[in-house]
Enzyme design. Structure first.
Site, PDB file in Angstrom:
ATOM      1  N   SER A  10       0.672  -1.200   0.114  1.00 56.78           N
ATOM      2  CA  SER A  10      -0.144  -0.096   0.048  1.00 56.78           C
ATOM      3  C   SER A  10       0.700   1.266   0.008  1.00 56.78           C
ATOM      4  O   SER A  10       1.577   1.421  -1.045  1.00 56.78           O
ATOM      5  CB  SER A  10      -1.234  -0.226   1.290  1.00 56.78           C
ATOM      6  OG  SER A  10      -2.138   0.972   1.069  1.00 56.78           O
ATOM      7  N   ASP A  63      -9.143  -4.446  -5.705  1.00 49.59           N
ATOM      8  CA  ASP A  63      -8.970  -3.512  -4.501  1.00 49.59           C
ATOM      9  C   ASP A  63      -9.733  -2.544  -4.486  1.00 49.59           C
ATOM     10  O   ASP A  63      -9.843  -1.529  -5.370  1.00 49.59           O
ATOM     11  CB  ASP A  63      -7.514  -3.188  -4.829  1.00 49.59           C
ATOM     12  CG  ASP A  63      -6.746  -2.453  -3.622  1.00 49.59           C
ATOM     13  OD1 ASP A  63      -7.326  -1.890  -2.847  1.00 49.59           O
ATOM     14  OD2 ASP A  63      -5.419  -2.648  -3.619  1.00 49.59           O
ATOM     15  N   HIS A  95      -7.719  -5.557  -1.104  1.00 48.86           N
ATOM     16  CA  HIS A  95      -6.454  -5.103  -0.708  1.00 48.86           C
ATOM     17  C   HIS A  95      -5.957  -5.954   0.479  1.00 48.86           C
ATOM     18  O   HIS A  95      -6.067  -5.644   1.681  1.00 48.86           O
ATOM     19  CB  HIS A  95      -6.925  -3.437   0.136  1.00 48.86           C
ATOM     20  CG  HIS A  95      -5.733  -2.503   0.277  1.00 48.86           C
ATOM     21  ND1 HIS A  95      -5.200  -1.987  -0.917  1.00 48.86           N
ATOM     22  CD2 HIS A  95      -5.381  -2.025   1.405  1.00 48.86           C
ATOM     23  CE1 HIS A  95      -4.024  -1.112  -0.388  1.00 48.86           C
ATOM     24  NE2 HIS A  95      -4.341  -1.072   0.962  1.00 48.86           N
TER      25      HIS A  95
END
Length: 281
Positions: A10, A63, A95
């Site tokens: 991320s 995601d 995610h």
């Protein structure tokens, strides 16, 4: 530096990629998981990047926090700049991570550091994990008509409407003949909850997540899909009603068991003091 590998997930992935591109020398590699290309990193590429650091980019098509389009944009910029890139897309993944992704990272690490690949053979990567509040992989039924609307909006570069997203998840409001199709993905239950509560979320990313979930289901072997056929809204309501009745029946039986247990405890309380004394000795 040739034995140094950086990476992240991320925001950490975005920082790792920017650091690798900004560094004055070549590294063993850079791993970018569910990340994006920062403006500074993009400027480095535009300015002419001539190093040899290999880059692995992994991203889930579902995601809902960092849209898959971020990965596609990074892929285009990195390839245009001549970066030695390995780009991996994971259908239906939100995610988070999954065993296949972890295997990909391990293989890239071994190749980049020139270590023996046999070291990772036979490793059990376990169940899929996730970052943030994503949930386990789940199967849901979604309105086909609403999915088509969302697909048209995305292909036409239009904004995904909240009404189309809400129509995906409420078959009770559909006509009897509306068709529902199965979708498979990580965090779908959580995402549906956000849509239902009208919480702040990226509508475009949410739309892509649901479309990715349907695509992920279609990519499964036919034998695995056989038990989950499309159904009409009427059929869905009938099944939902039957499930509700079964749950109520189970709850009633459980309640009777508890009542019976209470009766047995009452009988025990009414036993003679002498017997109770013997039991406690």
């Amino acid at each position: 530096p040739e034995r140094l590998l950086v990476g992240g997930f991320s925001q950490g992935a975005a920082v790792a990629l920017e650091s690798a591109l900004s560094y004055s020398g070549s590294l063993a590699g850079c791993i970018v998981l569910s990340g994006w290309l920062t403006p500074r990193a993009r400027n480095v590429l535009v300015g002419g990047w001539k190093l040899k650091t290999p880059v692995l980019v992994c991203h889930g098509t579902a995601d809902d926090m960092v849209g898959f389009d971020c990965a596609e944009a990074a892929e285009t910029a990195l390839r245009t700049a001549g970066v030695n890139l390995q780009f991996e897309r994971f259908e239906g993944l939100s995610h988070g991570s999954c065993p296949k992704l972890l295997q990909t990272v391990a293989a890239f690490t071994c190749a980049s550091l020139r270590c023996d690949a046999a070291a990772i053979e036979g490793i059990e990567w376990g169940e899929s994990g996730s970052d943030s509040d994503s949930e386990d992989v789940s199967l849901v039924y979604l309105c086909k008509r609403s999915l088509e609307t969302i697909r048209e909006q995305l292909e036409g570069n239009a904004s995904v409407s909240i009404s189309a997203l809400k129509a995906l998840m409420d078959p009770s409001q559909l006509s009897d003949h509306d068709v529902l199709v199965p979708g498979l993905g990580r965090g779908l239950g959580n995402l549906l909850g956000k849509v239902e509560k009208a919480e702040s979320l990226d509508l475009t990313a949410a739309g892509r997540a649901f479309l990715g979930a349907v695509d992920a289901f279609q990519s499964m072997p036919v034998s695995d899909r056989a038990a989950f056929l499309p159904m009409t809204a009427k059929e869905w309501r009938e099944r939902a009603s039957q499930t509700s009745d079964d749950e109520e029946e189970d709850a009633g039986e459980h309640g009777e068991e508890e009542d019976l247990s209470d009766d047995e405890e009452l009988e025990e309380d009414m036993e003679s003091p002498a017997k109770k004394t013997r039991l406690s000795m």
